[in-house]
Design a protein around this motif. Structure first.
Motif, short mmCIF file in Angstrom:
data_model
loop_
_atom_site.label_atom_id
_atom_site.label_comp_id
_atom_site.label_asym_id
_atom_site.label_seq_id
_atom_site.Cartn_x
_atom_site.Cartn_y
_atom_site.Cartn_z
N MET A 1 0.85 -1.20 0.00
CA MET A 1 0.00 0.00 0.00
C MET A 1 0.88 1.24 0.00
N SER A 2 0.40 2.28 -0.65
CA SER A 2 1.14 3.54 -0.69
C SER A 2 1.03 4.24 0.67
N THR A 3 1.91 5.23 0.86
CA THR A 3 1.87 6.01 2.10
C THR A 3 0.53 6.72 2.25
N LEU A 4 -0.02 7.22 1.14
CA LEU A 4 -1.31 7.91 1.19
C LEU A 4 -2.42 6.97 1.64
N ALA A 5 -2.43 5.76 1.11
CA ALA A 5 -3.46 4.79 1.50
C ALA A 5 -3.33 4.41 2.97
N GLN A 6 -2.10 4.20 3.42
CA GLN A 6 -1.89 3.86 4.82
C GLN A 6 -2.28 5.02 5.73
N ALA A 7 -1.93 6.25 5.32
CA ALA A 7 -2.31 7.42 6.12
C ALA A 7 -3.82 7.56 6.20
N SER A 8 -4.51 7.24 5.11
CA SER A 8 -5.98 7.30 5.11
C SER A 8 -6.56 6.32 6.11
N LEU A 9 -5.96 5.14 6.21
CA LEU A 9 -6.43 4.15 7.17
C LEU A 9 -6.25 4.65 8.60
N PHE A 10 -5.11 5.26 8.88
CA PHE A 10 -4.87 5.78 10.22
C PHE A 10 -5.79 6.97 10.51
N ALA A 11 -6.06 7.79 9.51
CA ALA A 11 -6.98 8.90 9.70
C ALA A 11 -8.38 8.40 10.03
#
Length: 254
Positions: A1-11
């Protein structure tokens, strides 16, 4: 997963935890509304009927901005729990990008701040607050809220990654936020302060962001206050974010 996708999950994780905590949820939504109602009832009566609308045009943006500052302590405590509760250690064993957790927390905080700000604005509109500069200016109003929220999200990361415990973090952020709120041009006109502190009041991040929101809603200067707000975000927010990143990198280093 990209950093953006992972950040979205944490958000999404942070937002879900916020909405699943009834005490925090009630406080986050009720505090700015009660603050708006009480300040308007007390000081609106003092300024008189002729100036009540003008006072509301300045008070409402200030209270909307306060949702970012007074929500920072809970964000700092949440990040502190992530750092010391075992989450970071578990993430080190997983294919998670280093900055995803921080980016997700910042994004979640900004979204929360915007949602609470919109609710507070809706209550202010019931009292008579209006957008008189068109739809594009209203969008800019929300953007400034998000920009101001970004600064306080970075401050929360800085404080949560530093020394202290869950009991000491909230006072260290609430105290300065309260002083900035009181010594701002939205709470009291700059001319009402002693001349020696007027330059400080004008430079206050609450003051410049309030002036930007007033210009985007009721009318007035917009470009300069927005640029001043952006300068605070880049300057103070950027420094806090860099320090938080360095602390986080040291903690997650192999």
């Amino acid at each position: 997963m990209s950093t953006l996708a992972q950040a979205s999950l944490f958000a999404g994780r942070n937002l879900r935890r916020f909405f699943r905590a009834p005490p925090a949820l009630v406080y986050a939504f009720a505090f700015p509304v009660l603050l708006l109602l009480t300040q308007y009832a007390v000081f609106g009566r003092i300024v008189g009927d002729g100036d009540r609308q003008h006072y509301l045009e300045r008070l409402a943006p200030l209270v909307v901005l306060s949702t970012a500052a007074f929500g920072a302590p809970s964000s700092a405590v949440g990040f502190l729990r992530d750092l010391h509760g075992g989450l970071v250690d578990r993430l080190r064993t997983m294919p998670v990008r280093p900055g995803a957790l921080l980016a997700g927390r910042v994004a979640g905080d900004v979204l929360r701040i915007v949602l609470i700000g919109l609710l507070t604005t809706s209550v202010a509109m019931l009292l008579g607050f209006r957008f008189r500069q068109g739809a594009l200016a209203a969008v800019g109003f929300v953007a400034v809220i998000a920009l101001f929220g970004l600064m306080w999200a970075a401050i929360a990361l800085w404080r949560g990654s530093g020394p202290g415990d869950e009991q000491s973090l909230p006072p260290s952020l609430t105290g300065p936020a309260t002083l900035l709120f009181i010594f701002s041009s939205g709470f009291v006109p700059v001319s009402a302060f002693p001349e020696v502190v007027q330059p400080v009041v004008r430079a206050n991040p609450f003051s410049v962001a309030t002036e930007a929101l007033v210009g985007l809603s009721a009318g007035g200067p917009v470009l300069v206050p927005v640029l001043q707000t952006a300068a605070w975000v880049v300057g103070l927010g950027g420094i806090c974010l860099l320090v938080a990143l360095r602390r986080y990198a040291r903690r997650t280093a192999p």
